[in-house]
Design a protein around this motif. Structure first.
Motif, PDB file in Angstrom:
ATOM      1  N   PRO A  82       9.040  56.281  76.934  1.00 43.33           N
ATOM      2  CA  PRO A  82       9.688  56.155  78.245  1.00 43.33           C
ATOM      3  C   PRO A  82       8.905  55.256  79.189  1.00 43.33           C
ATOM      4  O   PRO A  82       7.728  54.991  78.979  1.00 43.33           O
ATOM      5  N   SER A  83       9.570  54.791  80.220  1.00 45.09           N
ATOM      6  CA  SER A  83       8.963  53.910  81.203  1.00 45.09           C
ATOM      7  C   SER A  83       7.707  54.541  81.797  1.00 45.09           C
ATOM      8  O   SER A  83       7.700  55.724  82.138  1.00 45.09           O
ATOM      9  N   GLY A  84       6.644  53.762  81.895  1.00 48.34           N
ATOM     10  CA  GLY A  84       5.430  54.254  82.520  1.00 48.34           C
ATOM     11  C   GLY A  84       4.502  55.000  81.585  1.00 48.34           C
ATOM     12  O   GLY A  84       3.487  55.543  82.020  1.00 48.34           O
ATOM     13  N   CYS A  85       4.824  55.032  80.289  1.00 48.68           N
ATOM     14  CA  CYS A  85       3.984  55.815  79.373  1.00 48.68           C
ATOM     15  C   CYS A  85       2.756  55.041  78.936  1.00 48.68           C
ATOM     16  O   CYS A  85       1.896  55.580  78.253  1.00 48.68           O
ATOM     17  N   GLY A  86       2.672  53.779  79.276  1.00 44.32           N
ATOM     18  CA  GLY A  86       1.447  53.049  78.982  1.00 44.32           C
ATOM     19  C   GLY A  86       1.574  52.021  77.872  1.00 44.32           C
ATOM     20  O   GLY A  86       0.570  51.503  77.384  1.00 44.32           O
ATOM     21  N   LYS A  87       2.793  51.667  77.506  1.00 40.18           N
ATOM     22  CA  LYS A  87       2.980  50.710  76.409  1.00 40.18           C
ATOM     23  C   LYS A  87       2.393  49.335  76.769  1.00 40.18           C
ATOM     24  O   LYS A  87       1.613  48.780  76.010  1.00 40.18           O
ATOM     25  N   SER A  88       2.790  48.844  77.941  1.00 40.43           N
ATOM     26  CA  SER A  88       2.271  47.533  78.346  1.00 40.43           C
ATOM     27  C   SER A  88       0.759  47.597  78.500  1.00 40.43           C
ATOM     28  O   SER A  88       0.044  46.664  78.127  1.00 40.43           O
ATOM     29  N   THR A  89       0.280  48.666  79.086  1.00 43.64           N
ATOM     30  CA  THR A  89      -1.154  48.804  79.285  1.00 43.64           C
ATOM     31  C   THR A  89      -1.893  48.713  77.959  1.00 43.64           C
ATOM     32  O   THR A  89      -2.909  48.014  77.832  1.00 43.64           O
ATOM     33  N   LEU A  90      -1.388  49.385  76.959  1.00 43.95           N
ATOM     34  CA  LEU A  90      -2.025  49.354  75.647  1.00 43.95           C
ATOM     35  C   LEU A  90      -2.006  47.931  75.082  1.00 43.95           C
ATOM     36  O   LEU A  90      -3.013  47.430  74.581  1.00 43.95           O
ATOM     37  N   GLY A 127      -9.918  43.786  87.601  1.00 45.82           N
ATOM     38  CA  GLY A 127     -11.122  44.120  88.353  1.00 45.82           C
ATOM     39  C   GLY A 127     -11.340  45.607  88.579  1.00 45.82           C
ATOM     40  O   GLY A 127     -12.466  46.057  88.617  1.00 45.82           O
ATOM     41  N   TYR A 128     -10.257  46.379  88.693  1.00 45.90           N
ATOM     42  CA  TYR A 128     -10.454  47.808  88.957  1.00 45.90           C
ATOM     43  C   TYR A 128     -10.118  48.654  87.738  1.00 45.90           C
ATOM     44  O   TYR A 128      -9.833  49.839  87.851  1.00 45.90           O
ATOM     45  N   VAL A 129     -10.146  48.040  86.582  1.00 44.55           N
ATOM     46  CA  VAL A 129      -9.817  48.760  85.353  1.00 44.55           C
ATOM     47  C   VAL A 129     -11.099  49.188  84.652  1.00 44.55           C
ATOM     48  O   VAL A 129     -12.044  48.431  84.536  1.00 44.55           O
ATOM     49  N   THR A 132       9.405  47.847  72.935  1.00 44.55           N
ATOM     50  CA  THR A 132      10.839  47.754  73.196  1.00 44.55           C
ATOM     51  C   THR A 132      11.383  49.057  73.763  1.00 44.55           C
ATOM     52  O   THR A 132      10.873  50.137  73.517  1.00 44.55           O
ATOM     53  N   HIS A 133      12.413  48.890  74.587  1.00 45.92           N
ATOM     54  CA  HIS A 133      13.140  50.057  75.093  1.00 45.92           C
ATOM     55  C   HIS A 133      14.402  50.291  74.292  1.00 45.92           C
ATOM     56  O   HIS A 133      15.132  51.250  74.527  1.00 45.92           O
ATOM     57  N   ASN A 134      14.645  49.356  73.374  1.00 44.59           N
ATOM     58  CA  ASN A 134      15.922  49.358  72.682  1.00 44.59           C
ATOM     59  C   ASN A 134      15.742  50.035  71.325  1.00 44.59           C
ATOM     60  O   ASN A 134      15.142  49.491  70.410  1.00 44.59           O
TER      61      ASN A 134
END
Ligand code: ATP
Ligand code: MG
Lengths: 269, 289
Positions: A51-59, A71-73, A221-223
């Motif tokens: 789901p949105s916000g679960c950290g996929k992009s972050t990973l 810088g703040y990561v 993907t969300h699809n």
């Protein structure tokens, strides 16, 4: 689209393209990833859903160390790319990012010619003031554009600006093409089709499938249909944790976890 | 069906009143400008010709041309640009591309914006203290230009910063993710796309530097000099100061002379501003993201 577990006649298991161990990430004080353990196999397409916000992009963004630009990561844990710890002190981020290409949700070609877009990464990594010979450059451009099935469409307007006159689908293909001249081995794609119409989505999916043999691909993907159609393995994430990682067929047919089943059946997310 | 109600009528009335109000305000703004420019043209244009521009003042500045002052203004503006543009653009690049987004950066940004509002006489006094006295440049083109540079620097920084910020973040991300360093990203992508915006800001400061009197009066501009400057350590005449002098300090000046000087000064400023507008228009037509 057979699973990955076809261990070929007793040979040692191939090294994973990406191995993530006990990886945690904080944006300031907010923890976005918790104890991620994951092995992304070489030469396959792995889709990352959740789901949105679960950290996929972050990973995804942790794998080419682009998050540290913020810088703040803060991070804890380990990520290896082909056995090399990417946070080791001797690792040069530019070299890592050469090996690991990233494709974004919104196609983001640079406001320069199509040709220069394709050559951009190559120039950054190869030119030291010295100019690339025209013939060599032409070869690189053609090969990259052919690989992404875009050559025939744009070969007559390589000098046009990439930001006008191209469809979103063509732009996205161009964004993939510009990664190839530096010979990456891993492609990270963050919802590469979500800005495209169904036809464009199908075309880009087809392309990703074409690239499968040459690159290890990790695609967010969300699809659900796309994940199911076009990936060998599937990772399901929820609230910053990996819940399940399995061959795609298995994950969609007999998910091992309650949450996975709920998600793929559309009960939340 | 669909007939107007009293609410519609009321809205219409308010709409009309607002329109008239804004029209009046616009007129209040434009009329003085038109009057000024027209007066200058009518009273100044008879005297402005090639020899007015290229001759020295004569007869105790009551006749002749304005060449030394014009040349001096060009000197002052050019030298001040040489100082303020590299410094201002570099500062803007640092603020926009390198500095972490924290309290300090934001304070610096805010301080810079506020510095832009400091009255020019304050810059003038700073210039006297710093350049004329402390650095021992004396009253010279150098001291006056640096004073002008200090005055224009905040706006150069802020407008360059805004131009840099208007380059979409996605371009930067694309570059970074291909392994480009920050500098490669700035050089190949950010600057080429911000340059027109930066130029516009710079040009608007050119016209400001050309028009200010206070910052140069005590730092390097002279009322009258019998020779042209040879180096940046000489004093110089300047248009803005010359206008002040012929309009208020010299007796028996024909009425058309100060108007002529003013016309040339305003002409330069308008010319510079139209260049800025032209660049901006071209920029808008070219940019399609
Ligand atoms: N730059 C950032 N600074 C602070 N918090 C962030 C940042 N980027 C993401 N987050 C937070 O981290 C969490 C994970 O975000 P992320 O973008 O990785 O999710 P996602 O799974 O990709 O979501 P989506 O499907 O909407 O793209 C979210 O709670 C988000 O608010
Ligand atoms: Mg995302």
């Amino acid at each position: 689209m057979s699973g990955p577990f076809l261990s070929s006649s007793g040979a040692p298991p191939p090294e994973p393209a990406i191995r993530i161990r006990e990886f945690n990430l904080w944006y300031g004080t907010f923890q976005a990833l918790f104890d991620i353990n994951l092995e992304i196999k070489n030469g396959l397409i792995t889709s990352l859903i959740g789901p949105s916000g679960c950290g996929k992009s972050t990973l995804l963004r942790s794998v080419d160390r682009i998050n540290e630009r913020l810088g703040y990561v803060r991070i804890r844990g380990s990520i290896e790319v082909f056995g090399q710890e990417i946070h080791a002190p001797q690792v040069e981020p530019a070299q890592l990012r050469k090996q690991v290409g990233m494709v974004f949700q919104r196609p983001n070609p640079l406001p320069i010619s199509i040709r220069d877009n394709v050559l951009f990464g190559y120039r950054i990594h190869h030119e030291k003031g010295g100019r690339l010979a025209r013939s060599e450059a032409d070869g690189i451009v053609e090969e990259a554009l052919r690989q992404v099935l875009l050559w025939d469409q744009v070969k007559d307007r390589l000098d046009h600006k990439a930001t006008d006159g191209l469809s979103l689908e063509a732009m996205q293909k161009l964004c993939i093409a510009r990664l190839l001249p530096v010979k990456p081995s891993i492609l990270l794609m963050d919802e590469p089709c979500s800005a495209l119409d169904p036809r464009g989505t199908a075309a880009v999916e087809e392309l990703i499938w074409e690239l499968r043999d040459r690159y290890s691909i990790l695609i967010v993907t969300h699809n659900m249909a796309q994940a199911r159609r076009a990936s060998d393995e599937c990772v399901f994430m929820l609230m910053g944790r990996v819940v399940e990682h399995a061959p795609t067929d298995q994950l969609f047919v007999t998910p091992a976890h309650r949450e996975t089943a709920d998600y793929i059946e559309g009960r939340f997310g | 069906m669909f007939e107007a109600t009293s609410v519609n009528h009321h809205n219409d009335r308010v709409q009309k009143q607002v329109k008239i109000l804004f029209g009046i305000m616009l007129a209040l703004l434009i009329i003085p400008m038109v009057v000024i420019v027209a007066t200058l043209l009518i009273k100044g244009s008879p005297i402005v010709n090639l020899s007015f521009i290229f001759e020295d003042p004569k007869d105790g500045m009551t006749a002749g041309g304005i060449f030394p002052a014009l040349l001096g203004t060009i000197w002052l503006v050019a030298v001040s640009l040489l100082a303020s543009v590299p410094l201002g653009v570099a500062a803007a690049i640092y603020l926009s591309e390198y500095a972490p987004d924290n309290l300090l950066t934001r304070l610096i940004h805010l301080a810079t914006i506020n510095l832009a509002g400091v009255p020019s006489i304050v810059h003038a006094l700073f210039g006297v203290g710093a350049f004329v006295v402390f650095f021992r440049f004396g009253t010279s083109i150098l001291a006056a230009s640096l004073t002008l540079a200090i005055m224009t620097l905040p706006v150069v920084i802020v407008s360059s910063w805004e131009a840099l910020q208007s380059v979409p973040r996605s371009f930067r991300e694309a570059c970074w993710n291909m392994g480009a360093t920050r500098w490669q990203t700035i050089w190949h992508v950010v600057l080429p796309n911000a340059i027109t915006g930066i130029l516009t800001g710079v040009i608007l400061q050119v016209s400001r530097a050309a028009g200010e009197t206070a910052p140069i009066m005590f730092t390097g501009a002279a009322m009258f000099l019998p020779f042209l400057p040879n180096s940046v350590f000489d004093q110089t005449m300047a248009l803005a100061l010359h206008l002040f002098v012929v309009a208020t300090q010299v007796p028996n000046v024909p009425e058309s002379l100060p108007f002529g000087v003013a016309l040339v000064l305003v002409g330069i400023v308008l010319l510079m501003n139209s260049v800025a507008i032209w660049i901006r228009l071209r920029l808008r037509r070219k940019k399609k993201w």
